[in-house]
Design an enzyme around this catalytic site. Structure first.
Site, mmCIF file in Angstrom:
data_model
loop_
_atom_site.group_PDB
_atom_site.id
_atom_site.type_symbol
_atom_site.label_atom_id
_atom_site.label_comp_id
_atom_site.label_asym_id
_atom_site.label_seq_id
_atom_site.Cartn_x
_atom_site.Cartn_y
_atom_site.Cartn_z
ATOM 1 N N HIS A 150 28.801 -17.285 -9.913
ATOM 2 C CA HIS A 150 27.861 -16.239 -10.330
ATOM 3 C C HIS A 150 27.077 -15.796 -9.098
ATOM 4 O O HIS A 150 26.140 -16.472 -8.669
ATOM 5 C CB HIS A 150 26.940 -16.805 -11.408
ATOM 6 C CG HIS A 150 26.196 -15.749 -12.164
ATOM 7 N ND1 HIS A 150 26.770 -15.022 -13.178
ATOM 8 C CD2 HIS A 150 24.934 -15.286 -12.044
ATOM 9 C CE1 HIS A 150 25.882 -14.169 -13.663
ATOM 10 N NE2 HIS A 150 24.757 -14.297 -12.986
ATOM 11 N N ASP B 159 30.124 -11.028 -18.075
ATOM 12 C CA ASP B 159 28.784 -10.900 -18.663
ATOM 13 C C ASP B 159 28.729 -9.978 -19.889
ATOM 14 O O ASP B 159 28.897 -8.758 -19.756
ATOM 15 C CB ASP B 159 27.801 -10.367 -17.612
ATOM 16 C CG ASP B 159 27.845 -11.127 -16.291
ATOM 17 O OD1 ASP B 159 28.961 -11.525 -15.850
ATOM 18 O OD2 ASP B 159 26.780 -11.313 -15.675
ATOM 19 N N HIS C 121 20.143 -15.505 -15.227
ATOM 20 C CA HIS C 121 19.328 -15.165 -16.407
ATOM 21 C C HIS C 121 19.380 -16.253 -17.483
ATOM 22 O O HIS C 121 19.012 -16.001 -18.633
ATOM 23 C CB HIS C 121 19.788 -13.837 -17.005
ATOM 24 C CG HIS C 121 19.474 -12.643 -16.150
ATOM 25 N ND1 HIS C 121 18.189 -12.176 -15.980
ATOM 26 C CD2 HIS C 121 20.262 -11.850 -15.389
ATOM 27 C CE1 HIS C 121 18.206 -11.123 -15.165
ATOM 28 N NE2 HIS C 121 19.451 -10.912 -14.792
ATOM 29 N N HIS D 235 28.583 -7.177 -12.794
ATOM 30 C CA HIS D 235 28.887 -6.317 -13.943
ATOM 31 C C HIS D 235 29.900 -5.224 -13.609
ATOM 32 O O HIS D 235 30.075 -4.286 -14.385
ATOM 33 C CB HIS D 235 27.615 -5.685 -14.544
ATOM 34 C CG HIS D 235 26.672 -6.691 -15.134
ATOM 35 N ND1 HIS D 235 25.643 -6.355 -15.987
ATOM 36 C CD2 HIS D 235 26.605 -8.037 -15.010
ATOM 37 C CE1 HIS D 235 24.981 -7.441 -16.352
ATOM 38 N NE2 HIS D 235 25.537 -8.478 -15.760
ATOM 39 N N GLU E 45 25.159 -14.453 -20.183
ATOM 40 C CA GLU E 45 23.794 -14.438 -19.639
ATOM 41 C C GLU E 45 22.984 -13.185 -19.952
ATOM 42 O O GLU E 45 21.760 -13.201 -19.801
ATOM 43 C CB GLU E 45 23.804 -14.665 -18.116
ATOM 44 C CG GLU E 45 24.267 -13.449 -17.335
ATOM 45 C CD GLU E 45 23.625 -13.341 -15.958
ATOM 46 O OE1 GLU E 45 22.814 -14.192 -15.590
ATOM 47 O OE2 GLU E 45 23.942 -12.370 -15.257
ATOM 48 N N ASN E 46 23.665 -12.094 -20.376
ATOM 49 C CA ASN E 46 22.931 -10.851 -20.680
ATOM 50 C C ASN E 46 23.130 -10.394 -22.126
ATOM 51 O O ASN E 46 22.880 -9.235 -22.452
ATOM 52 C CB ASN E 46 23.379 -9.718 -19.751
ATOM 53 C CG ASN E 46 23.291 -10.093 -18.288
ATOM 54 O OD1 ASN E 46 24.316 -10.296 -17.642
ATOM 55 N ND2 ASN E 46 22.077 -10.221 -17.785
ATOM 56 N N HIS F 26 28.310 -11.648 -12.499
ATOM 57 C CA HIS F 26 26.969 -11.232 -12.087
ATOM 58 C C HIS F 26 26.844 -9.782 -11.674
ATOM 59 O O HIS F 26 25.819 -9.163 -11.936
ATOM 60 C CB HIS F 26 26.401 -12.134 -10.978
ATOM 61 C CG HIS F 26 25.031 -11.743 -10.480
ATOM 62 N ND1 HIS F 26 23.897 -11.884 -11.250
ATOM 63 C CD2 HIS F 26 24.621 -11.189 -9.307
ATOM 64 C CE1 HIS F 26 22.839 -11.454 -10.545
ATOM 65 N NE2 HIS F 26 23.245 -11.028 -9.383
HETATM 66 FE FE LIG Z 1 24.857 -10.546 -15.592
HETATM 67 FE FE LIG Z 2 23.438 -12.655 -13.184
#
Ligand SMILES: [Fe+2]
Ligand SMILES: [Fe+2]
Length: 270
Positions: free
Chosen positions: A154, A8, A68, A181, A39-40, A179
């Site tokens: 994820h 991520d 996300h 992190h 996604e982030n 997911h």
């Molecule tokens: Fe994430």
């Molecule tokens: Fe996530």
């Protein structure tokens, strides 16, 4: 093939690390295929079209999303215009985009990428990941028409991610978690030849709480009171992920290495 997966990308710091480091790694490690979880990337919440373009320009062949996926509303349209973006296969029946696609890498080699959401401790009750994966892997068996395949699981729970990895063992080349992190230290090749890592970690500033500036999460943990919004941490990011070599004939993984480059975490790589 030589395949790199990066976890991520977290906000501006994560994007900067991708822009600054990925082109050099792609050349130095002679990478055939690069997958990045985005996604982030946009202020920690979702991925804008502009920021997706930046990740592709830096050398990604495919960008995966997550829970996300559509936090940035332009992704609702862009995901159908940019075939290199993959959203979770079990996100919602009405979601735009696709959850699995076969890519053509340099030299004409075919790579399947799919992303699936877990169910344990997730904020919404997503559909069964196992039947979704079974359908994709039945259609694209390892050693068949695709030279390699990568599954991005994820999910929150390492137990569920290990379950998914064992479910895919012998059928996919790589199963890598995203997911949380936070990278796990369990990169390995399973008995059936599938490379597995429970979580790739984030490409973000690790002087943080999962990529967010510490103050607000600490305040909420300690006092239960919030005073503001979460803001992505701005210090130098560590690129964090997984390097895998695969056999083109069988699709099995032959080498797996943790990747950590730059920032606070100690360096690792092939
Ligand atoms: Fe994430
Ligand atoms: Fe996530």
């Amino acid at each position: 093939m030589r395949i790199l997966f990066l976890g991520d990308v977290m906000g501006r710091a994560g994007r900067a690390a991708i822009t600054e480091r990925l082109p050099g790694l792609r050349a130095a490690w002679k990478l055939d295929f690069v997958v990045v979880n985005g996604e982030n990337a946009t202020h920690g919440v979702g991925l804008s079209a502009d920021h997706a373009k930046g990740i592709f320009e830096a050398g990604a062949d495919c960008v995966t999303l997550g829970d996300h996926a559509f936090d940035q509303s332009d992704m609702l349209r862009y995901v159908d215009q940019e075939p290199r973006i993959i959203r979770p296969i079990n996100y919602a029946k009405t979601a735009p985009g696709v959850g699995a696609r076969v890519f053509t890498a340099a030299g004409g080699k075919k790579v399947l990428v799919a992303q699936v959401l877990g169910q344990v401790f997730m904020k919404r009750p997503f559909d069964d990941p196992f039947s979704a994966l079974d359908a994709v892997l039945s259609k694209h068996p390892r050693g068949g028409m695709v030279q390699a395949s990568l599954i991005d699981i994820h999910a929150e729970a390492t137990s569920e991610k290990m379950g998914v990895a064992h479910f895919c063992d012998g059928r996919a080349s790589i199963v890598v978690g995203t997911h949380t992190h936070v990278p796990t230290a369990d990169a390995r090749i399973l008995p059936g030849g599938t490379a597995a890592l429970s979580d790739a970690g984030m490409c973000g500033d690790y002087n943080s709480v999962i990529g967010m500036k510490k103050d607000e999460p600490m305040r909420r943990f300690i006092s239960g009171m919030s005073k503001g919004r979460f803001e992505p941490a701005a210090g130098e990011a560590t690129l964090s992920g997984l390097y895998v070599e695969t056999d083109d004939r069988t699709g099995a993984a032959t080498r797996v290495e943790m990747v950590r480059q730059g920032g606070l975490l100690p360096p690792a790589g092939p």
